[in-house]
Write an enzyme that holds these catalytic residues in place. Structure first.
Site, PDB file in Angstrom:
ATOM      1  N   ARG A  54       0.834  -1.205   0.000  1.00 22.55           N
ATOM      2  CA  ARG A  54       0.000   0.000   0.000  1.00 22.55           C
ATOM      3  C   ARG A  54       0.868   1.255   0.000  1.00 22.55           C
ATOM      4  O   ARG A  54       1.905   1.304   0.648  1.00 22.55           O
ATOM      5  CB  ARG A  54      -0.931  -0.008   1.217  1.00 22.55           C
ATOM      6  CG  ARG A  54      -2.144  -0.899   1.001  1.00 22.55           C
ATOM      7  CD  ARG A  54      -2.919  -1.143   2.250  1.00 22.55           C
ATOM      8  NE  ARG A  54      -3.120   0.037   3.097  1.00 22.55           N
ATOM      9  CZ  ARG A  54      -3.844   0.046   4.202  1.00 22.55           C
ATOM     10  NH1 ARG A  54      -4.438  -1.059   4.599  1.00 22.55           N
ATOM     11  NH2 ARG A  54      -3.974   1.139   4.914  1.00 22.55           N
ATOM     12  N   ARG A  79       1.140   8.163  10.185  1.00 17.69           N
ATOM     13  CA  ARG A  79      -0.155   7.519  10.465  1.00 17.69           C
ATOM     14  C   ARG A  79      -0.248   7.059  11.909  1.00 17.69           C
ATOM     15  O   ARG A  79      -1.290   7.209  12.541  1.00 17.69           O
ATOM     16  CB  ARG A  79      -0.359   6.324   9.548  1.00 17.69           C
ATOM     17  CG  ARG A  79      -0.849   6.738   8.183  1.00 17.69           C
ATOM     18  CD  ARG A  79      -0.633   5.621   7.203  1.00 17.69           C
ATOM     19  NE  ARG A  79      -1.523   4.505   7.429  1.00 17.69           N
ATOM     20  CZ  ARG A  79      -1.165   3.243   7.266  1.00 17.69           C
ATOM     21  NH1 ARG A  79       0.053   2.918   6.944  1.00 17.69           N
ATOM     22  NH2 ARG A  79      -2.057   2.301   7.446  1.00 17.69           N
TER      23      ARG A  79
END
Ligand code: ADP
Ligand code: ADP
Ligand code: ZN
Length: 213
Positions: free
Chosen positions: A160, A171
């Site tokens: 990803r 994140r």
């Protein structure tokens, strides 16, 4: 059974939600998967979500809530569901409660999967996902039998965009800030079940099953 899986990126929510789906027979609903599918289909919603996702940011609440509201109306959700990656903010949690209470139902449990940060980094940096069925692999700890191909469906495995090393730290920081208030929200209503997410997938699955009503 109506369950929410909470946890930081890499905690194993998707892996465990898929195991639970097979064991219990209610669908796994992943907002991350739904958003990635919307991008893949070239929809305007997908395009709007992409810039948030590629930057490791949360997609706006209205967008995600709209997707979940629609999905929960499908026939396969009448016996329950496993929400994976939703809610991620307190407004999303409130909205979910509202949606369910309108139908005279509510959640049975909220499972918070806990994993130390260095293990999250290790898991995310090696994560491989099947483009066709969404199955999750890990380059070193759970590799596919044939390089770059899914064992289950033969689909192509990819890394990803948001699992690149520079994105992972961003994140994890963001999600740590967002997650704590959601956990507090569910703790306050007595639904939260904290489960240790380390050890093998089977170890974790056993703990999750034991924590469910
Ligand atoms: P992970 O498996 O790493 O936890 P997900 O696949 O659940 O990540 O989500 C990937 C991205 O999709 C998130 O970083 C965010 O941009 C977006 N997303 C997924 N679920 C939500 C949500 N409930 N609210 C806002 N954004 C979301
Ligand atoms: P999340 O949905 O919470 O972001 P995933 O289910 O996608 O997490 O798992 C992240 C990565 O960690 C994947 O590469 C997966 O194969 C791996 N993984 C999942 N559970 C375990 C576990 N118990 N031990 C080691 N690696 C795991
Ligand atoms: Zn596959």
């Amino acid at each position: 059974m109506r369950v929410v899986m909470l946890g930081p990126p890499g905690a194993g929510k998707g892996t465990q939600a898929r195991l639970l789906q097979e064991a219990v027979g209610v669908p796994q609903i992943s907002t991350g998967d739904m958003l990635r599918a919307a991008q893949h289909n070239g929809s305007s919603l997908g395009a709007a979500a992409r810039r948030y996702m590629d930057a490791g940011q949360l997609v706006p609440d209205e967008v995600v809530i709209g997707l979940v509201e629609q999905r929960l109306q499908a026939a396969d959700c009448t016996r329950g569901f496993i929400l994976d990656g939703f809610p991620r903010t307190v407004p999303q949690a409130r909205e979910l409660e509202c949606l369910l209470s309108k139908r005279g139902s509510g959640l049975d449990a909220v499972v918070a999967v806990e994993v130390p940060r260095e293990e999250l980094v290790r898991r995310l940096s090696g994560r491989l996902v099947c483009r066709d069925c969404g199955a999750m692999y890990h380059a070193s700890s759970n590799p596919p039998e044939h390089a770059a191909r899914c064992d289950r469906c033969g689909g192509e495995l990819y890394q990803r965009e948001d699992d690149r090393p520079d994105q992972i730290a961003i994140r994890l920081d963001l999600h740590a800030r967002e997650l704590a208030p959601v956990e507090n929200y569910y703790r306050a209503c007595g639904l939260l079940r904290a489960v240790q997410g380390t050890g093998t997938q089977d170890d974790v699955f056993g703990r999750i099953r034991a924590s469910l009503p």
